[in-house]
Scaffold this motif. Structure first.
Motif, short mmCIF file in Angstrom:
data_model
loop_
_atom_site.label_atom_id
_atom_site.label_comp_id
_atom_site.label_asym_id
_atom_site.label_seq_id
_atom_site.Cartn_x
_atom_site.Cartn_y
_atom_site.Cartn_z
N UNK A 89 -7.31 1.12 7.83
CA UNK A 89 -6.04 0.46 7.52
C UNK A 89 -4.99 0.90 8.53
N UNK A 90 -4.13 -0.02 9.00
CA UNK A 90 -3.04 0.39 9.88
C UNK A 90 -1.92 1.05 9.08
N UNK A 91 -2.26 2.17 8.45
CA UNK A 91 -1.34 2.78 7.49
C UNK A 91 -0.08 3.30 8.16
N UNK A 92 -0.19 3.87 9.35
CA UNK A 92 0.98 4.43 10.03
C UNK A 92 1.92 3.31 10.44
N UNK A 93 1.38 2.24 11.03
CA UNK A 93 2.21 1.10 11.42
C UNK A 93 2.86 0.45 10.20
N UNK A 94 2.09 0.37 9.11
CA UNK A 94 2.63 -0.19 7.87
C UNK A 94 3.77 0.67 7.34
N UNK A 95 3.58 2.00 7.40
CA UNK A 95 4.62 2.91 6.92
C UNK A 95 5.91 2.75 7.71
N UNK A 130 8.64 6.89 -12.40
CA UNK A 130 9.42 8.05 -11.94
C UNK A 130 9.26 8.23 -10.43
N UNK A 131 8.07 7.90 -9.91
CA UNK A 131 7.82 8.03 -8.47
C UNK A 131 6.56 7.25 -8.13
N UNK A 132 6.33 7.05 -6.84
CA UNK A 132 5.13 6.39 -6.33
C UNK A 132 4.54 7.25 -5.22
N UNK A 133 3.23 7.45 -5.25
CA UNK A 133 2.52 8.14 -4.18
C UNK A 133 1.48 7.18 -3.64
N UNK A 134 1.57 6.87 -2.35
CA UNK A 134 0.67 5.91 -1.71
C UNK A 134 -0.07 6.60 -0.57
N UNK A 135 -1.37 6.70 -0.68
CA UNK A 135 -2.19 7.37 0.32
C UNK A 135 -3.00 6.32 1.08
N UNK A 136 -2.84 6.29 2.39
CA UNK A 136 -3.65 5.44 3.28
C UNK A 136 -3.63 3.98 2.85
N UNK A 137 -2.44 3.49 2.55
CA UNK A 137 -2.32 2.11 2.10
C UNK A 137 -1.45 1.28 3.02
N UNK A 138 -1.27 0.03 2.63
CA UNK A 138 -0.45 -0.90 3.40
C UNK A 138 0.31 -1.79 2.45
N UNK A 139 1.41 -2.35 2.92
CA UNK A 139 2.19 -3.28 2.11
C UNK A 139 1.86 -4.73 2.44
N UNK A 140 0.83 -4.95 3.28
CA UNK A 140 0.42 -6.30 3.63
C UNK A 140 -0.34 -6.90 2.45
N UNK A 141 0.28 -7.83 1.76
CA UNK A 141 -0.32 -8.43 0.57
C UNK A 141 0.41 -9.73 0.28
N UNK A 142 -0.25 -10.88 0.42
CA UNK A 142 0.42 -12.17 0.23
C UNK A 142 1.00 -12.31 -1.18
N UNK A 143 2.22 -12.78 -1.27
CA UNK A 143 2.89 -12.97 -2.56
C UNK A 143 2.09 -13.91 -3.45
N UNK A 144 1.96 -13.56 -4.72
CA UNK A 144 1.29 -14.41 -5.67
C UNK A 144 -0.22 -14.40 -5.57
N UNK A 145 -0.77 -13.56 -4.71
CA UNK A 145 -2.21 -13.49 -4.51
C UNK A 145 -2.83 -12.47 -5.44
N UNK A 146 -4.12 -12.64 -5.73
CA UNK A 146 -4.86 -11.63 -6.49
C UNK A 146 -5.42 -10.59 -5.52
N UNK A 147 -5.94 -9.51 -6.07
CA UNK A 147 -6.52 -8.47 -5.21
C UNK A 147 -7.67 -9.02 -4.39
N UNK A 148 -8.40 -9.99 -4.94
CA UNK A 148 -9.48 -10.60 -4.16
C UNK A 148 -8.94 -11.27 -2.91
N UNK A 149 -7.65 -11.63 -2.95
CA UNK A 149 -7.05 -12.27 -1.79
C UNK A 149 -7.04 -11.39 -0.56
#
Length: 408
Positions: free
Chosen positions: A334-340, A258-277
């Motif tokens: 995290x560069x959260x503002x730049x990511x946003x 229904x919605x997404x709430x993201x606090x202090x996060x980033x969208x930098x995440x390599x495709x196909x990678x695990x969280x350990x990545x």
């Protein structure tokens, strides 16, 4: 201060949820009397936290924390909840402490006292003029707490009182791992079925496909619960949890949230990678890490500048539900503002910028907590070592700048 009628200290309500305001009032003081209001909390980790403020009674012999100025202490000015949000470890405490509630079935006990004169230390050495013990709860009466261990999912489900059905949320914390329940307990106290999800254990899920299945199973546990409205289930993530939230909204096969709430996060995440990545990515960029004047580690530069390589980012262009980004301008983790800003540009290019809402808070750091939580500039953060030679893993305990506005 000599008088025959003792001062009267009242704190109303004495029992409340942590996001509710209280009113602290001192009466029966001589007019123009200097007094100190003091709060004290003994944490579950056996540390003492305190706040204090200096006031002068008015012509009626009254001090109202909600209306009067504090002239000094851990806060100044008119701050109705300053005795809570400005709490800090007492002098001589361990360094890098963070105050958080682990057992939501019991309240935070905060003792409010009033002392004669303007003092800044020695509160235990002199008797107060009056004291009141208050209870601050994360879980309202009637909220049900249910351990979840099904379909491989670990967590705690909180269900509001009443027949329902209710909207639902999947609640995810950050890379520190473990199970934190207090935000979900508070959300349930405000009418949301909320699953506090335990999800991060380095090396536990060895493929991105397995990780997606874990989160999808958790989302469906919420959606399929008989007291949940199935088409009103949202995602809520902080820090690494915000990365997961964006990934699920953009890439997974779960029914549209229904919605997404993201606090202090980033969208930098390599495709196909695990969280350990993410830790691998951090290790590769460890040469960009900095420390401040107190040798606290600053990680925000590790993902700067924001890459233009789409394979290194969550494809937020595919998100088709409302998304709220909540960030602090002083986030040193995290560069959260730049990511946003980059997220906004990507969603605009896809014609989906109408789905995006951004909240940015000045002088606010990485960890944005429920209202009136105590502030701190840095905290210990334990990170599992993978390579002893990696700069980012030489210390098992590192310090990050985590501060936030009292208004959040």
């Amino acid at each position: 201060m000599s008088q025959t009628i003792p001062p009267i200290l009242s704190v109303l309500p004495t029992r409340a949820l942590v996001d509710e305001k209280f009113k602290v009032l001192v009466e029966n003081l001589p007019a123009g009397s200097p007094v100190t209001l003091h709060s004290l909390h003994h944490s579950e980790d056996k540390d003492y936290w305190e706040a204090y403020a200096h006031y002068i009674s008015d012509h009626r012999g009254t001090v109202s924390v909600a209306e009067d100025l504090s002239f000094g202490g851990t806060y100044t000015g008119i701050e109705p909840m300053g005795l809570l949000w400005s709490m800090r470890p007492v002098p001589g405490s361990r360094t890098g402490l963070r105050l958080r509630k682990m057992d939501v079935r019991s309240p935070m006990l905060v003792n409010i006292s009033v002392y004669s004169g303007h003092i800044a230390e020695g509160f235990r050495e002199q008797p107060p003029l009056a004291s009141v013990l208050t209870e601050r709860w994360y879980m309202a009466p009637g909220v049900r707490r249910i351990d979840i261990k099904e379909k491989g999912v670990r967590g705690t489900l909180f269900i509001p009182p009443g027949p329902g059905p209710f909207p639902g949320l999947m609640d995810m914390w950050g890379g520190g791992g473990g199970l934190l329940e207090y935000r979900s307990a508070l959300l349930a106290s405000r009418g949301y079925v909320s699953l506090a999800l335990e999800y991060f254990s380095p090396g536990e899920l060895q493929s991105a496909d397995l990780e997606f299945k874990y989160f999808e199973a958790a989302f469906n546990i919420v959606k399929d619960h008989p007291q949940v409205i199935p088409d009103r289930v949202g995602l809520f993530g902080l820090s690494l949890g915000a990365v997961v939230t964006m990934c699920l909204a953009a890439e997974s096969t779960i029914t549209k949230p229904r919605c997404c709430v993201c606090v202090s996060g980033s969208h930098i995440f390599p495709r196909g990678e695990t969280l350990s990545g993410i830790h691998k990515l951090m290790a590769r960029n460890s040469h960009k890490a900095r420390v401040d004047e107190n040798n606290h580690h600053i990680w925000r530069d590790l993902n700067l500048p924001i890459t233009s390589d789409l394979s290194m980012k969550v494809d937020v262009r595919r998100i088709n539900c409302p998304m709220l980004l909540v960030n602090g301008h002083d986030d040193q983790n995290t560069p959260a503002v730049e990511s946003a800003e980059d997220v906004a540009q990507m969603m605009h290019a896809a014609g989906n910028d109408h789905l995006l809402t951004r909240l940015h808070y000045p002088d606010t750091g990485h960890l944005i907590e429920p209202p009136y939580s105590p502030h701190f500039r840095a905290t210990n953060f334990i990170m599992e070592s993978t390579k002893a030679k990696d700069e980012m893993h030489q210390k098992h305990v590192i310090l990050l700048k985590w501060n936030f506005s009292k208004e959040t």
